[in-house]
Scaffold this motif. Structure first.
Motif, PDB file in Angstrom:
ATOM      1  N   LYS B  77       0.954  -1.555  -0.018  1.00 22.42           N
ATOM      2  CA  LYS B  77       0.191   0.101  -0.017  1.00 22.42           C
ATOM      3  C   LYS B  77       0.839   1.385   0.487  1.00 22.42           C
ATOM      4  N   HIS B  79       1.069   5.604  -0.695  1.00 26.11           N
ATOM      5  CA  HIS B  79       0.235   7.036  -1.021  1.00 26.11           C
ATOM      6  C   HIS B  79       1.192   7.724  -2.391  1.00 26.11           C
ATOM      7  N   THR B 126      -5.961   1.874  -7.788  1.00 26.39           N
ATOM      8  CA  THR B 126      -5.205   2.834  -7.247  1.00 26.39           C
ATOM      9  C   THR B 126      -6.303   4.214  -7.989  1.00 26.39           C
ATOM     10  N   THR B 133      -3.070   0.227  -4.135  1.00 25.47           N
ATOM     11  CA  THR B 133      -2.566  -0.856  -3.419  1.00 25.47           C
ATOM     12  C   THR B 133      -2.704  -2.402  -4.258  1.00 25.47           C
ATOM     13  N   THR B 135      -2.304  -6.266  -4.024  1.00 25.47           N
ATOM     14  CA  THR B 135      -2.978  -7.302  -3.083  1.00 25.47           C
ATOM     15  C   THR B 135      -2.674  -8.857  -4.210  1.00 25.47           C
TER      16      THR B 135
END
Ligand code: ADP
Ligand code: MG
Lengths: 117, 140
Positions: B77, B79, B126, B133, B135
Motif C-alpha cells: 500500500k 500514497h 489505484t 494498493t 494485493t
C-alpha cells in the motif's frame, strides 16, 4: 560446471564464499537489468552483470542464485560482499567484458535457460 | 498454523539501497515456516518487484504479508501518484522510470508483469493522486 571452473575460465578473483566453489551449476544469465533477470525463474544459478549496487545481491537472493560475477573490472562494495556472504553466494570479479565472459562460459557448456515460470 | 500469521513492514521511499529489505525478511520468515522453495521464490520475487515499485514510483509505503493454510497474501500500500492507466502499466516494457532508475538496473517495465506471472491472483486498486494498493496471492 563447478563454480571454480567459472573462476578459472574468466580468470576471476573470488571475493567471498570460497567454501562453495565446488558447487555444480547448470545455467546462467547475463544482464544489467534486474527485472529481466527476475523474469526468468527456472534455476538460474549464476548472474553475470556490470551493474554495481546492493539490488544485484538482493536479486540473486530472491532468485536463489549461488554465484554472481561482476564483469569489466567492476567492484562490489564491502557491504555488498557482506550481504552475499551472509547468504552463501559466491561473488567474483573479472576484467573480461560481458560478451566475452558469457561466451566463454557458454562455449564450455554452461548454457542459459529461457523458461518463464 | 490455525491463526493467520501477519508480517508488517514500512518501506522507506527515500532509500533505494534498502529497497527489498522487507522481501528479504519475508523470504527468511517463509523458510522458517517450512514452505516449499518454489512458493517462497515466487512470493519473494513478486513482493520484491512491488517493493521496488513503491520506492521508485511512490515514495514508499507499507507491506503486509499474511500466511494462512491456503495461501500467502501480500498487500502493498502506498500514497504515491497512483497509476492512470493500469492496462498500459501491465504491458511488458511499459515504464515511466527515469534514466537514473534505469542506470540502477530497474525501469525495464517488467515489474508488474513479473508480479502477475509469479502469483495466482493480483488486484490493483489505484486512484490518481491518492495512492495504490496491490494485493497478490500465491496459493499453497
Ligand atoms: N506503486 C506505484 N505507484 C505509481 N505508479 C506505479 C506503481 N507501480 C507501478 N507504477 C507504474 O507502472 C509502470 C510499470 O511498472 P513496472 O512494470 O513495475 O515497470 P518499471 O517499474 O520498470 O517502470 C511504472 O513505470 C509506473 O509508471
Ligand atoms: Mg517496477
Amino acid at each position: 560446471m563447478k563454480i571454480s571452473m567459472i573462476r578459472d575460465l574468466l580468470d576471476a578473483e573470488v571475493l567471498c564464499s570460497e567454501e562453495s566453489l565446488d558447487h555444480e551449476v547448470y545455467s546462467a544469465c547475463g544482464s544489467d537489468m534486474m527485472s529481466d533477470v527476475l523474469a526468468y525463474v527456472k534455476d538460474q544459478a549464476v548472474l553475470l552483470t556490470g551493474l554495481v549496487n546492493p539490488q544485484v545481491i538482493r536479486t540473486a537472493e530472491m532468485m536463489d542464485m549461488v554465484c554472481i560475477v561482476f564483469v569489466r573490472s567492476k567492484r562490489p562494495t564491502p557491504a555488498m560482499v557482506q550481504m552475499a556472504e551472509a547468504d552463501g553466494i559466491v561473488v567474483m570479479a573479472t576484467s573480461k567484458r560481458m560478451y566475452e565472459a558469457c561466451g566463454m562460459l557458454y562455449a564450455n557448456g554452461l548454457i542459459g535457460t529461457a523458461t518463464h515460470v | 498454523m490455525s491463526e493467520p500469521l501477519i508480517f508488517h513492514f514500512d518501506v522507506d521511499g527515500e532509500n533505494f539501497t534498502s529497497a527489498g529489505q522487507a522481501s528479504t525478511q519475508v523470504k527468511k520468515n517463509l523458510r522458517q515456516l517450512g514452505l516449499s522453495p518454489d512458493i517462497i521464490r515466487r512470493v519473494s520475487i513478486a513482493m520484491y518487484e512491488g517493493e521496488i515499485n513503491m520506492v521508485i514510483h511512490a515514495d514508499g509505503g507499507t507491506a503486509d504479508v499474511g500466511v494462512t493454510e491456503e495461501y500467502v497474501e501480500i498487500v502493498l500500500k502506498d500514497h504515491g501518484p497512483g497509476i492512470p492507466n493500469v492496462e498500459q502499466a501491465m504491458q511488458e516494457g511499459f515504464s515511466t522510470a527515469t534514466d537514473t532508475i534505469r542506470s540502477l538496473g530497474f525501469g525495464a517495465g517488467m515489474g508488474l508483469p513479473n508480479m502477475k506471472r509469479y502469483t495466482d491472483s493480483m488486484e490493483i486498486d489505484t486512484v490518481v493522486g491518492v495512492g495504490t494498493t496491490i494485493t497478490m496471492r500465491v496459493n499453497l
